[in-house]
Design a protein around this motif. Structure first.
Motif, PDB file in Angstrom:
ATOM      1  N   VAL A  70       0.805  -1.226   0.000  1.00 55.94           N
ATOM      2  CA  VAL A  70       0.000   0.000   0.000  1.00 55.94           C
ATOM      3  C   VAL A  70       0.838   1.277   0.000  1.00 55.94           C
ATOM      4  O   VAL A  70       0.278   2.375   0.004  1.00 55.94           O
ATOM      5  CB  VAL A  70      -0.962   0.018   1.214  1.00 55.94           C
ATOM      6  CG1 VAL A  70      -1.928  -1.145   1.146  1.00 55.94           C
ATOM      7  CG2 VAL A  70      -0.203   0.007   2.538  1.00 55.94           C
TER       8      VAL A  70
ATOM      9  N   ARG B 213      -5.739   1.732   3.290  1.00 58.29           N
ATOM     10  CA  ARG B 213      -5.123   2.732   2.400  1.00 58.29           C
ATOM     11  C   ARG B 213      -6.184   3.152   1.389  1.00 58.29           C
ATOM     12  O   ARG B 213      -6.749   2.317   0.678  1.00 58.29           O
ATOM     13  CB  ARG B 213      -3.913   2.138   1.684  1.00 58.29           C
ATOM     14  CG  ARG B 213      -3.508   2.872   0.393  1.00 58.29           C
ATOM     15  CD  ARG B 213      -2.925   4.248   0.673  1.00 58.29           C
ATOM     16  NE  ARG B 213      -2.898   5.064  -0.537  1.00 58.29           N
ATOM     17  CZ  ARG B 213      -1.862   5.190  -1.350  1.00 58.29           C
ATOM     18  NH1 ARG B 213      -0.758   4.530  -1.091  1.00 58.29           N
ATOM     19  NH2 ARG B 213      -1.916   5.963  -2.414  1.00 58.29           N
TER      20      ARG B 213
ATOM     21  N   TYR C 247      -7.268   4.611  -1.958  1.00 55.81           N
ATOM     22  CA  TYR C 247      -6.713   4.828  -3.293  1.00 55.81           C
ATOM     23  C   TYR C 247      -7.458   5.912  -4.069  1.00 55.81           C
ATOM     24  O   TYR C 247      -6.871   6.582  -4.914  1.00 55.81           O
ATOM     25  CB  TYR C 247      -6.742   3.524  -4.100  1.00 55.81           C
ATOM     26  CG  TYR C 247      -5.730   2.511  -3.638  1.00 55.81           C
ATOM     27  CD1 TYR C 247      -4.369   2.789  -3.698  1.00 55.81           C
ATOM     28  CD2 TYR C 247      -6.128   1.275  -3.145  1.00 55.81           C
ATOM     29  CE1 TYR C 247      -3.428   1.866  -3.272  1.00 55.81           C
ATOM     30  CE2 TYR C 247      -5.190   0.338  -2.722  1.00 55.81           C
ATOM     31  CZ  TYR C 247      -3.843   0.636  -2.791  1.00 55.81           C
ATOM     32  OH  TYR C 247      -2.912  -0.274  -2.365  1.00 55.81           O
TER      33      TYR C 247
END
Length: 717
Positions: A116, A346, A348
């Motif tokens: 990540v 995470r 995106y």
């Protein structure tokens, strides 16, 4: 439908008129600190937190006061066990940092962190150079295509060699690396460094490293500085077309142009700038932070993340933009005593607020996000909303596990799955009392949720819980956590090697399951082809080549399931089977009696019978080990290693010691630390990591198989 954006959209200050985005996407750096054990990762991270103003006092690993080593086991042992996240700010850049373990037993923490991250700082020991685990984390970064910069640490120590470490990076890692600084010594004491880009000398004036002075390079060092400057430009030119053009035509390049070329080359993953310093002595940290900001990419600098639509299985791209649909990956699960389970995610693309529902595309269900927190090691800061590029903790996700993709139900997408290593060692563990039994079940379940490299199985023959992990230290930490965190009294068996079984020749096997009981019966018939895999480490794979409808399509998944269930126990000693390719080539069915269960049983029979005919062999894990010992003990150490079936690969000089690289069976090196200490009066050390599985010599295999047969169990309390 594939979502395509014509251009990157800069994040807006105001989204939906509600919550302001304080930090532009271009001002974010998501980085990890990775290295060999004891290279100085956590020490470096502690200095970063101090110089960025995140902490007011420098934590020390040896004293157990490091901010990022918050677990009691980390503080007691002076090592990093779990990847810890934090956020700090340097100049106008927001830096999200993940400090990862260096010990190979906890390599899963490095693996899922690199998945990540947008960039990495690889720390090397100036004395040890490129060590075995340095190579491992470098390969992991290569696998996820993570841009990186290098920091050669511990240059204040006797025997350190900055340029030799860069040379090892070229030879061992195949890296296109060059120094952007070189260390500067006064009276053999590290006093500062020389910036090769601007050709300036930077001197530290105080022990804390707060005061720096910039001077002209001393005349006696100018020739070496010019030489290293030319090497730097040459290495950049190999990676960057604009710099190559300037280099070939003899054009002058200023400091800004060189930095821009370095940034382009680093983002393209074609060049690695190498910095120097001593984290413990507080030297080089500010310049390292400058390099993170100047050279490592923001989320907006990287190519779109690849994914697939779970409904259509079409390829899609995830563009880093707050205006794109929400998409995030859960890369870690942790248990907090106060808030329960925390999923580290995470983001995106897109944004989401606490209290909203999100869609788990991996599990195909909706979950409510009750709370969002920004993590600082084990401390939490509650936030209302997260945006593209953020790394945060999510509370309230009951079914979400490591590797799951979170998105919106209207725009489902699956991010590429993560890779988890196979365990190489196992132990039996049992609760001491009935009261401990329920608590142990809960503890094992929670720990398995947190750590995908930790596995739990139940041995029906002996009634034991078998825990499997990446090494002795890994299982020691797990058992310690079970006893301390979950208050479970446990009885633990001796460590056992996680052997495997495989086949050595290609055969065809038939399996039939037929039962008649007067009424509705059972009928399943399969013919499979079994052969060794061409590539070791592939595992068990299944393929079907059924023609003319010999077996209806609806029964194929049952055949596959029967094969994989049977592969959990081999023919020689009951160990799992690996590296076998199974091809379903024929079979038959009955219009009335055939069922999913019948074909599952027929497949298991075909696999078990075929395994016995295909010359099965026993496999053992082989470790890639490096022993560092003084020269006077070389004969003793090598003699002992030879007695342990070690295959010595190389012996290299390193300062005033020798580094022996060898492949050694795991079964031969249990408690090797104690043995090595006694052989060398405590002056040698070693590191090792799983490398591959190899056939157990026949005389040892016979002993293992007969030993299991005579005891009837793998029990060793």
């Amino acid at each position: 439908m594939c979502i395509k954006w014509l251009k990157r959209i800069r994040p807006l200050r105001i989204l939906d008129g509600k919550i302001m985005r304080k930090i532009a996407l271009e001002k974010i750096r998501n980085i990890g600190v990775i290295a060999h054990i004891d290279a100085g990762k956590t020490t470096t991270t502690e200095r970063v937190l101090y110089f960025t103003g995140k902490t007011y006092k420098i934590g020390q690993v040896d004293e157990g006061t490091a901010t990022m080593d918050w677990m009691i086991q980390e503080q007691e042992r002076g090592i990093t066990i779990t990847a810890a996240c934090t956020t700090c700010k340097w100049r106008d850049i927001n830096i999200n940092i993940i400090d990862t373990p260096g010990h190979v037993d906890f390599t899963i923490e490095v693996e899922r962190s690199l998945k990540v991250l947008d960039g990495a700082v690889v720390v090397f020991c100036g004395v040890g150079g490129v060590e075995p685990q340095s190579e491992t984390v470098w390969r992991q970064a290569d696998r996820y295509n993570v841009p990186r910069i290098a920091f050669v640490n511990k240059l204040d120590r006797t025997g350190s060699n900055f340029l030799d470490t860069i040379d090892q990076m070229h030879k061992k890692l195949g890296a296109n690396a060059a120094a952007v600084q070189i260390p500067y010594y006064q009276n053999e004491v590290l006093s500062g460094m020389i910036d090769l880009i601007g050709k300036k000398l930077i001197i530290y004036k105080d022990e804390l490293g707060n005061e720096m002075e910039t001077k002209e390079v001393p005349a006696e060092l100018l020739s070496e500085v010019n030489k290293q400057h030319d090497i730097l430009l040459e290495k950049i030119a190999e990676a960057d077309e604009l710099m190559m053009d300037a280099f070939v035509h003899g054009k002058k390049t200023d400091e800004a142009q060189i930095k821009e070329a370095i940034r382009r080359s680093v983002i393209a993953n074609k060049f690695v700038p190498v910095l120097c310093g001593s984290s413990f002595r507080n030297k080089g940290i500010q310049l390292l932070l400058d390099a993170v900001c100047d050279y490592l990419p923001s989320p907006a600098d990287l190519p779109p993340i690849k994914g697939t639509n779970p409904d259509t299985e079409e390829f899609e791209e995830i563009i880093a933009s707050d205006k794109a649909p929400f998409c995030a990956l859960c890369f870690k699960v942790a248990t907090d005593p106060y808030v329960g389970k925390i999923n580290y995610i995470r983001v995106y693309s897109g944004s989401i607020s606490s209290g909203e529902y999100i869609y788990n595309a991996s599990k195909r269900n909706r979950e409510r996000l009750t709370k969002l927190v920004r993590m600082h090691a084990n401390r939490q800061e509650i936030i209302e909303k997260v945006h593209t590029g953020d790394i945060v903790g999510a509370v309230g996700l009951k079914e979400t596990r490591t590797g799951d993709t979170l998105c919106t139900e209207k725009n489902p997408i699956l991010v590429e799955a993560m890779r988890f290593p196979e365990p190489v060692i196992q132990q039996a563990i049992e609760p001491k009392t009935k009261q401990d039994q329920e608590r142990m079940g809960m503890a094992l379940h929670k720990l398995a949720e947190e750590d995908p490299s930790f596995r739990i199985t139940y041995n029906h023959e002996t009634g034991e819980n078998i825990i499997s992990g990446m090494g002795q230290l890994h299982l020691e930490i797990i058992i310690d956590r079970i006893m301390r965190e979950f208050n479970v009294e446990a009885q633990v068996g001796a460590p056992q090697v996680a052997y495997r079984e495989t086949i050595t020749k290609k055969i065809v096997s038939t399996g039939k399951f037929i039962q008649q009981s007067g009424g509705h019966g059972q009928y399943g018939h399969v013919v499979v082809e079994m052969e060794p895999q061409e590539m070791p480490g592939t595992g068990v794979t299944f393929e079907e080549k059924i023609k003319s409808g010999a077996i209806p399509r609806e029964f194929i998944p049952s055949v596959k399931q029967g094969i994989f269930d049977a592969a959990k126990s081999g023919a020689l000693s009951g160990y799992p089977v690996t590296d076998v390719k199974i091809t379903l080539i024929d079979g038959s069915f009955h219009d009335v009696d055939s069922s999913e269960m019948a074909f599952k049983m027929a497949a298991a029979i075909a696999f078990s019978d075929g395994l016995k005919k295909a010359n099965p062999i026993l496999l053992e894990p082989i470790m890639d080990m490096e022993v560092v010992a003084p020269e006077e003990y070389m004969g003793t150490v090598i003699g002992d290693m030879n007695s342990r079936r070690a295959k010595i690969v190389s012996i290299n000089p390193r300062a005033n010691v020798r580094a022996i690289r060898a492949y050694v069976p795991l079964a031969e090196i249990f408690n090797y630390a104690t043995v090595l200490r006694s052989l060398t009066q405590g002056r040698a050390s070693y590191t090792m990591e799983p490398s591959f599985y190899a056939e157990v010599p026949s005389h040892i295999a016979e002993r293992i198989i007969s030993g299991l047969a005579s005891s009837g169990a793998r029990k060793s309390f």
